[in-house]
Write a protein that holds these residues in place. Structure first.
Motif, PDB file in Angstrom:
ATOM      1  N   ILE A 281       0.839  -1.200   0.000  1.00 38.35           N
ATOM      2  CA  ILE A 281       0.000   0.000   0.000  1.00 38.35           C
ATOM      3  C   ILE A 281       0.875   1.251   0.000  1.00 38.35           C
ATOM      4  N   TYR A 282       0.518   2.189  -0.892  1.00 34.66           N
ATOM      5  CA  TYR A 282       1.212   3.468  -0.997  1.00 34.66           C
ATOM      6  C   TYR A 282       0.181   4.577  -0.797  1.00 34.66           C
ATOM      7  N   LYS A 283       0.319   5.354   0.251  1.00 38.35           N
ATOM      8  CA  LYS A 283      -0.659   6.393   0.581  1.00 38.35           C
ATOM      9  C   LYS A 283      -0.273   7.719  -0.071  1.00 38.35           C
ATOM     10  N   ASN A 284      -1.192   8.247  -0.896  1.00 36.86           N
ATOM     11  CA  ASN A 284      -1.015   9.561  -1.529  1.00 36.86           C
ATOM     12  C   ASN A 284       0.324   9.682  -2.263  1.00 36.86           C
ATOM     13  N   GLN A 285       0.725   8.619  -2.952  1.00 34.13           N
ATOM     14  CA  GLN A 285       1.984   8.636  -3.678  1.00 34.13           C
ATOM     15  C   GLN A 285       1.749   8.461  -5.176  1.00 34.13           C
ATOM     16  N   ASP A 286       2.644   9.024  -5.960  1.00 31.76           N
ATOM     17  CA  ASP A 286       2.634   8.858  -7.412  1.00 31.76           C
ATOM     18  C   ASP A 286       3.555   7.692  -7.744  1.00 31.76           C
ATOM     19  N   LEU A 287       2.963   6.588  -8.183  1.00 32.77           N
ATOM     20  CA  LEU A 287       3.750   5.380  -8.421  1.00 32.77           C
ATOM     21  C   LEU A 287       4.672   5.510  -9.629  1.00 32.77           C
ATOM     22  N   ARG A 288       4.519   6.590 -10.387  1.00 35.51           N
ATOM     23  CA  ARG A 288       5.404   6.800 -11.536  1.00 35.51           C
ATOM     24  C   ARG A 288       6.747   7.390 -11.120  1.00 35.51           C
ATOM     25  N   ARG A 289       6.826   7.879  -9.912  1.00 34.69           N
ATOM     26  CA  ARG A 289       8.062   8.485  -9.443  1.00 34.69           C
ATOM     27  C   ARG A 289       9.042   7.427  -8.967  1.00 34.69           C
ATOM     28  N   LYS A 290      10.308   7.777  -8.991  1.00 37.50           N
ATOM     29  CA  LYS A 290      11.339   6.871  -8.502  1.00 37.50           C
ATOM     30  C   LYS A 290      11.455   6.982  -6.989  1.00 37.50           C
ATOM     31  N   ASN A 291      12.025   5.963  -6.395  1.00 33.07           N
ATOM     32  CA  ASN A 291      12.302   5.944  -4.956  1.00 33.07           C
ATOM     33  C   ASN A 291      11.039   6.084  -4.105  1.00 33.07           C
ATOM     34  N   ILE A 292       9.927   5.464  -4.560  1.00 30.63           N
ATOM     35  CA  ILE A 292       8.728   5.457  -3.730  1.00 30.63           C
ATOM     36  C   ILE A 292       8.913   4.457  -2.593  1.00 30.63           C
ATOM     37  N   SER A 293       8.246   4.713  -1.495  1.00 34.27           N
ATOM     38  CA  SER A 293       8.356   3.822  -0.340  1.00 34.27           C
ATOM     39  C   SER A 293       6.995   3.254   0.008  1.00 34.27           C
ATOM     40  N   CYS A 294       6.984   2.032   0.399  1.00 36.57           N
ATOM     41  CA  CYS A 294       5.748   1.333   0.724  1.00 36.57           C
ATOM     42  C   CYS A 294       5.302   1.716   2.137  1.00 36.57           C
ATOM     43  N   ASP A 295       4.071   2.223   2.275  1.00 34.52           N
ATOM     44  CA  ASP A 295       3.563   2.591   3.596  1.00 34.52           C
ATOM     45  C   ASP A 295       3.138   1.369   4.404  1.00 34.52           C
ATOM     46  N   LEU A 296       2.715   0.333   3.717  1.00 38.78           N
ATOM     47  CA  LEU A 296       2.365  -0.921   4.392  1.00 38.78           C
ATOM     48  C   LEU A 296       2.603  -2.062   3.416  1.00 38.78           C
ATOM     49  N   CYS A 297       3.536  -2.946   3.731  1.00 40.36           N
ATOM     50  CA  CYS A 297       3.837  -4.112   2.893  1.00 40.36           C
ATOM     51  C   CYS A 297       3.763  -5.355   3.767  1.00 40.36           C
ATOM     52  N   VAL A 298       2.718  -6.132   3.603  1.00 36.58           N
ATOM     53  CA  VAL A 298       2.530  -7.325   4.445  1.00 36.58           C
ATOM     54  C   VAL A 298       1.921  -8.443   3.617  1.00 36.58           C
ATOM     55  N   ASN A 299       2.092  -9.664   4.108  1.00 32.08           N
ATOM     56  CA  ASN A 299       1.373 -10.793   3.528  1.00 32.08           C
ATOM     57  C   ASN A 299       0.962 -11.747   4.636  1.00 32.08           C
ATOM     58  N   THR A 300       0.075 -12.655   4.322  1.00 33.34           N
ATOM     59  CA  THR A 300      -0.415 -13.599   5.319  1.00 33.34           C
ATOM     60  C   THR A 300      -0.863 -14.890   4.660  1.00 33.34           C
ATOM     61  N   THR A 301      -0.805 -15.955   5.410  1.00 34.07           N
ATOM     62  CA  THR A 301      -1.339 -17.248   4.965  1.00 34.07           C
ATOM     63  C   THR A 301      -2.554 -17.640   5.802  1.00 34.07           C
ATOM     64  N   ASN A 302      -2.907 -16.831   6.780  1.00 33.55           N
ATOM     65  CA  ASN A 302      -4.027 -17.136   7.667  1.00 33.55           C
ATOM     66  C   ASN A 302      -5.354 -16.762   7.024  1.00 33.55           C
ATOM     67  N   VAL A 303      -6.347 -17.624   7.184  1.00 34.12           N
ATOM     68  CA  VAL A 303      -7.676 -17.418   6.609  1.00 34.12           C
ATOM     69  C   VAL A 303      -8.716 -17.460   7.722  1.00 34.12           C
ATOM     70  N   GLU A 304      -9.615 -16.455   7.741  1.00 27.05           N
ATOM     71  CA  GLU A 304     -10.714 -16.416   8.703  1.00 27.05           C
ATOM     72  C   GLU A 304     -12.026 -16.258   7.956  1.00 27.05           C
ATOM     73  N   ASP A 305     -12.953 -17.142   8.183  1.00 24.90           N
ATOM     74  CA  ASP A 305     -14.290 -17.067   7.569  1.00 24.90           C
ATOM     75  C   ASP A 305     -14.222 -16.928   6.049  1.00 24.90           C
TER      76      ASP A 305
END
Length: 281
Positions: free
Chosen positions: A62-86
């Motif tokens: 997730i990138y908050k209020n960022q232009d993905l076309r620019r260089k050196n962008i930083s990820c505001d939230l980068c996560v993954n999961t294998t857990n499943v609920e409902d």
């Protein structure tokens, strides 16, 4: 790098047993994006349905209020999961703050059990403008508070919607000096037809005026909304010079929860979801 088409294969597989949010939000098989639940100003939950038994991982960058076309962008939230609920992969974070008008651009990731390849979607975005307040939530926000948060894009006639799930909704449109009267015609879960007369679910000739906003508040049970519904609307009215206002049809989806400050929900036991950082691809 795998394409969005490969990731969408997850969404057309066998649908498992789902309940709660998963059952409501993803009842439309055409919904291909995740579900976001944001508590203003801090905290976010992300849900994504497991519709293919072979999918063993879901991730998001997730990138908050960022232009993905620019260089050196930083990820505001980068996560993954294998857990499943409902029936959903679920990620919960208390580190990301989101407020009215913020735009979250995101890339989804996934992995099938039969392949070591990480599938990566194209970038998508969602703007947190409208509020959906859960039915079990008591919101103390005043109408004046919502009016101050309404979109400033006057020329676009883009109102702010507040949906009190299952009990009512409200519409707030900032009052421009050039606008004399504002109203709305709307259809629930339906499209406008050209050349045919339609019975509108909502046909308001003139909104009330309050604290710099045109306001319509509906508390009657005649038109209720729940997760997965949408409202197709046209803003109508007149300008101060007498010209008519009639926008093109637009849609607002009762999809992502955006819970405002001052809204308190009964505490519910939540299972801890283990989420680990992932490297940018």
């Amino acid at each position: 790098m795998a394409s969005l088409k490969a990731l969408i294969l997850f969404l057309i597989g066998v649908t498992g047993s789902q309940a709660g949010i998963c059952q409501d939000v993803f009842k439309n098989p055409n919904v291909t994006g995740p579900f976001f639940k944001v508590s203003e100003p801090q905290g976010i939950e992300v849900y994504f349905p497991k519709r293919d038994v072979k999918q063993e991982m879901f991730g998001i960058k997730i990138y908050k209020n960022q232009d993905l076309r620019r260089k050196n962008i930083s990820c505001d939230l980068c996560v993954n999961t294998t857990n499943v609920e409902d029936g959903c992969f679920k990620i919960k974070s208390t580190t990301l703050a989101v407020k009215t008008g913020d735009v979250l651009k995101y890339v989804m990731l996934g992995k099938l059990s039969e392949s070591p390849t990480i599938l990566v979607s194209n970038a998508q975005s969602t703007e947190f403008t409208d509020y959906v307040i859960p039915a079990n939530c008591n919101c103390r926000e005043s109408s004046g508070g919502y009016c101050s948060k309404a979109s400033s894009k006057i020329t676009d006639y883009r109102p702010l919607f507040v949906f009190h799930e299952s009990t009512g909704f409200a519409v707030y449109l900032p009052k421009a000096m050039s606008t004399a009267v504002a109203g709305m015609q709307a259809l629930k879960n339906a499209n406008f037809r050209r050349g045919d007369k339609q019975t509108f679910d909502l046909d308001i000739e003139s909104f009330a005026e309050r604290k710099g906003c045109f306001v319509y508040e509906a508390t009657a049970p005649m038109l209720r909304f729940g997760l997965g519904d949408h409202l197709n609307f046209i803003v109508t009215g007149k300008k101060t010079g007498g010209e008519k206002i009639r926008t093109d049809p637009r849609k607002v989806f009762v999809h992502d929860y955006f819970i405002p400050v001052g809204c308190t929900c009964p505490s519910e036991p939540l299972k801890t979801v283990k989420a680990k950082p992932i490297n940018l691809i």
